[in-house]
Design a protein around this motif. Sequence first.
Motif, mmCIF file in Angstrom:
data_model
loop_
_atom_site.group_PDB
_atom_site.id
_atom_site.type_symbol
_atom_site.label_atom_id
_atom_site.label_comp_id
_atom_site.label_asym_id
_atom_site.label_seq_id
_atom_site.Cartn_x
_atom_site.Cartn_y
_atom_site.Cartn_z
ATOM 1 N N SER A 371 -4.296 -19.570 -13.567
ATOM 2 C CA SER A 371 -4.843 -18.291 -13.576
ATOM 3 C C SER A 371 -4.894 -17.517 -12.411
ATOM 4 O O SER A 371 -4.675 -16.069 -12.404
ATOM 5 C CB SER A 371 -6.335 -18.649 -14.080
ATOM 6 N N ILE A 372 -5.134 -18.103 -11.351
ATOM 7 C CA ILE A 372 -5.135 -17.549 -9.973
ATOM 8 C C ILE A 372 -3.672 -17.195 -9.552
ATOM 9 O O ILE A 372 -3.666 -15.757 -9.095
ATOM 10 C CB ILE A 372 -5.463 -18.426 -8.612
ATOM 11 N N ALA A 373 -2.662 -17.517 -9.951
ATOM 12 C CA ALA A 373 -1.609 -17.217 -9.625
ATOM 13 C C ALA A 373 -1.001 -15.832 -10.407
ATOM 14 O O ALA A 373 -0.486 -14.853 -10.105
ATOM 15 C CB ALA A 373 -0.340 -18.180 -10.227
ATOM 16 N N GLY A 374 -1.572 -15.848 -11.866
ATOM 17 C CA GLY A 374 -1.606 -14.557 -12.658
ATOM 18 C C GLY A 374 -2.269 -13.508 -11.927
ATOM 19 O O GLY A 374 -1.606 -12.348 -12.218
ATOM 20 N N MET A 375 -3.506 -13.798 -11.514
ATOM 21 C CA MET A 375 -4.154 -12.477 -10.903
ATOM 22 C C MET A 375 -3.499 -12.130 -9.830
ATOM 23 O O MET A 375 -3.425 -10.830 -9.335
ATOM 24 C CB MET A 375 -5.383 -12.850 -10.827
ATOM 25 N N THR A 376 -2.904 -13.210 -8.936
ATOM 26 C CA THR A 376 -2.084 -12.780 -7.455
ATOM 27 C C THR A 376 -1.150 -11.827 -7.754
ATOM 28 O O THR A 376 -0.996 -10.691 -7.157
ATOM 29 C CB THR A 376 -1.948 -13.943 -6.758
ATOM 30 N N VAL A 377 -0.224 -11.837 -8.840
ATOM 31 C CA VAL A 377 0.848 -11.179 -8.986
ATOM 32 C C VAL A 377 0.532 -9.836 -9.409
ATOM 33 O O VAL A 377 1.352 -8.905 -9.249
ATOM 34 C CB VAL A 377 1.860 -11.823 -10.096
ATOM 35 N N LEU A 378 -0.701 -9.344 -9.931
ATOM 36 C CA LEU A 378 -0.967 -8.256 -10.023
ATOM 37 C C LEU A 378 -1.419 -7.376 -8.878
ATOM 38 O O LEU A 378 -0.911 -6.049 -9.066
ATOM 39 C CB LEU A 378 -2.523 -8.251 -10.842
ATOM 40 N N LEU A 379 -1.458 -8.044 -7.784
ATOM 41 C CA LEU A 379 -1.421 -7.108 -6.550
ATOM 42 C C LEU A 379 -0.050 -6.517 -6.159
ATOM 43 O O LEU A 379 -0.114 -5.494 -5.634
ATOM 44 C CB LEU A 379 -1.712 -8.261 -5.480
ATOM 45 N N SER A 380 0.928 -6.903 -6.778
ATOM 46 C CA SER A 380 2.346 -6.287 -6.612
ATOM 47 C C SER A 380 2.323 -4.956 -7.253
ATOM 48 O O SER A 380 2.850 -4.203 -6.662
ATOM 49 C CB SER A 380 3.482 -7.253 -7.143
ATOM 50 N N ALA A 381 1.596 -4.866 -8.379
ATOM 51 C CA ALA A 381 1.703 -3.563 -8.948
ATOM 52 C C ALA A 381 0.634 -2.510 -8.165
ATOM 53 O O ALA A 381 0.915 -1.423 -7.860
ATOM 54 C CB ALA A 381 0.790 -3.696 -10.480
ATOM 55 N N ALA A 382 -0.243 -3.035 -7.568
ATOM 56 C CA ALA A 382 -1.460 -2.363 -6.860
ATOM 57 C C ALA A 382 -0.592 -1.851 -5.707
ATOM 58 O O ALA A 382 -0.808 -0.827 -5.039
ATOM 59 C CB ALA A 382 -2.581 -3.107 -6.300
ATOM 60 N N ILE A 383 0.035 -2.649 -5.193
ATOM 61 C CA ILE A 383 0.887 -2.521 -3.586
ATOM 62 C C ILE A 383 2.040 -1.585 -4.072
ATOM 63 O O ILE A 383 2.100 -0.533 -3.237
ATOM 64 C CB ILE A 383 1.546 -3.744 -3.133
ATOM 65 N N TYR A 384 2.715 -1.506 -5.116
ATOM 66 C CA TYR A 384 3.559 -0.563 -5.476
ATOM 67 C C TYR A 384 3.066 0.748 -5.655
ATOM 68 O O TYR A 384 3.713 1.712 -5.149
ATOM 69 C CB TYR A 384 4.311 -1.033 -6.505
ATOM 70 N N PHE A 385 1.998 0.705 -6.148
ATOM 71 C CA PHE A 385 1.151 2.089 -6.583
ATOM 72 C C PHE A 385 0.769 2.900 -5.494
ATOM 73 O O PHE A 385 1.060 3.979 -5.055
ATOM 74 C CB PHE A 385 0.155 1.919 -7.834
ATOM 75 N N TRP A 386 0.021 2.104 -4.589
ATOM 76 C CA TRP A 386 -0.655 2.772 -3.328
ATOM 77 C C TRP A 386 0.177 2.972 -1.915
ATOM 78 O O TRP A 386 -0.195 3.691 -1.147
ATOM 79 C CB TRP A 386 -1.781 1.920 -3.138
ATOM 80 N N MET A 387 1.119 1.822 -1.848
ATOM 81 C CA MET A 387 2.061 1.947 -0.856
ATOM 82 C C MET A 387 3.540 2.213 -0.985
ATOM 83 O O MET A 387 4.062 2.792 -0.017
ATOM 84 C CB MET A 387 1.763 0.460 -0.059
ATOM 85 N N VAL A 388 4.262 1.627 -1.980
ATOM 86 C CA VAL A 388 5.488 2.119 -2.047
ATOM 87 C C VAL A 388 5.735 3.401 -2.551
ATOM 88 O O VAL A 388 6.825 4.069 -2.233
ATOM 89 C CB VAL A 388 6.122 0.868 -2.873
#
Length: 406
Positions: A371-388
């Motif tokens: 469950s924690i691993a699944g929530m962690t990968v969501l941060l990839s989308a947030a980083i892409y949207f806000w930083m990349v």
Amino acid sequence: MNRVLGSKLWTKSFMAVSMCSFFIYLNVYMLSTAIPLYVKDALHGSEQQMGLAITLWSIGVVALRLLSGRWMDRYSLNMLSVWSIAVFLLGSSLYFGAAGIGFLLVVRMLHGGSFAVASTSTSTLAMRIIPDERKGEGISYFSLFMSVSMVLGPACGIYLWDKFEKGTVLFVVSAIVSGLALLCLLLVPSSKGVITSFKTHKRGKPAWRELVEPKVLPISLAGFMLSFSYSSLTSFISSYTEELNQAGMAGWFFIVFALIMMLSRLLVGRVYDRWGAGCIVYPGVCFFAIGMLALSVERSSMVLLLSAAVLGLGHGVLFPVFQTIAVEGISRKRRGIATSTFLLLFDIGFGAGSFVLGWIAAGAGYRTMFSIAGMTVLLSAAIYFWMVRPLAVSNPKPEEEIQSIQ
């Protein structure tokens, strides 16, 4: 995007460097599944020593990954690739003499370090060969060869270990595979335009920018989150299926995962080149997160295989897209450092994830860990949207054209 003259992708050089990468990763995946068994059964090592054999491999990878980009941009890329794979072959051969745990651990560090340089240099060489207008498609096909090794490597490693005693045949085959990687690389013509300039501090030490490319840190951080989450699969699926009394499903899980990942990479490059990264990153992250959450809530064999397919689709589209973004907008002389920076954070994410998620699994169980691993990968989308994504708009592609090696 319209194809132009000189945009041929499937050249002899591209095929040779792709096969070279296939053999490198085949060697790694064969040994990664069998080395812990070798430590336990042949060397009578403890569980801590089994883990140490993996940890020291990772330390060798991270240490040399940090330096590999600087070396590539200073020396001949082809020469560095040949020498690194030659050392990789030496490391594979030294397993024959690993009669004690101490010597094996030294070999693991040597093998891991040489893998870091060999994999980074061959990836950079492939990016120089791939025409710019087919970069997304080319990288997805190149990574497909790695995916095939993910299917064959673990199965071959386990089969050779179970079929033949003491790992002798396994080590012979792994050395032969390393030799084939070197042979394939020798078929690639030497590239021109070797970078010779090199900035240093006054005391002769390399500037930190010669080790890390700052422009790719945001997408590398997204890759870190993906790798952090992905480590839970390679490290703990076997133990999880044993806990579910479905030990035989672990092999099928990885077969389904790898096959779907291969199929997804056949299409992702064309989609990327035509519609861009956004239409791939967000769905890919969602697929990977859903697959992780499915593992955490259901215990049936059917759901295990379905989650493997969804996870394979997510990882299959995300990794090549992240790697393509990492080299877009980077000048030719900095692409080696950009590649090593991205892979460095990916390696660190894998190592950190194995440790942190393993600690969580020990304390709270596998369901909580996934469950924690699944929530962690969501941060990839947030980083892409806000930083990349903002950087992709503000940083245009470099003016110089990269010559393809035909």
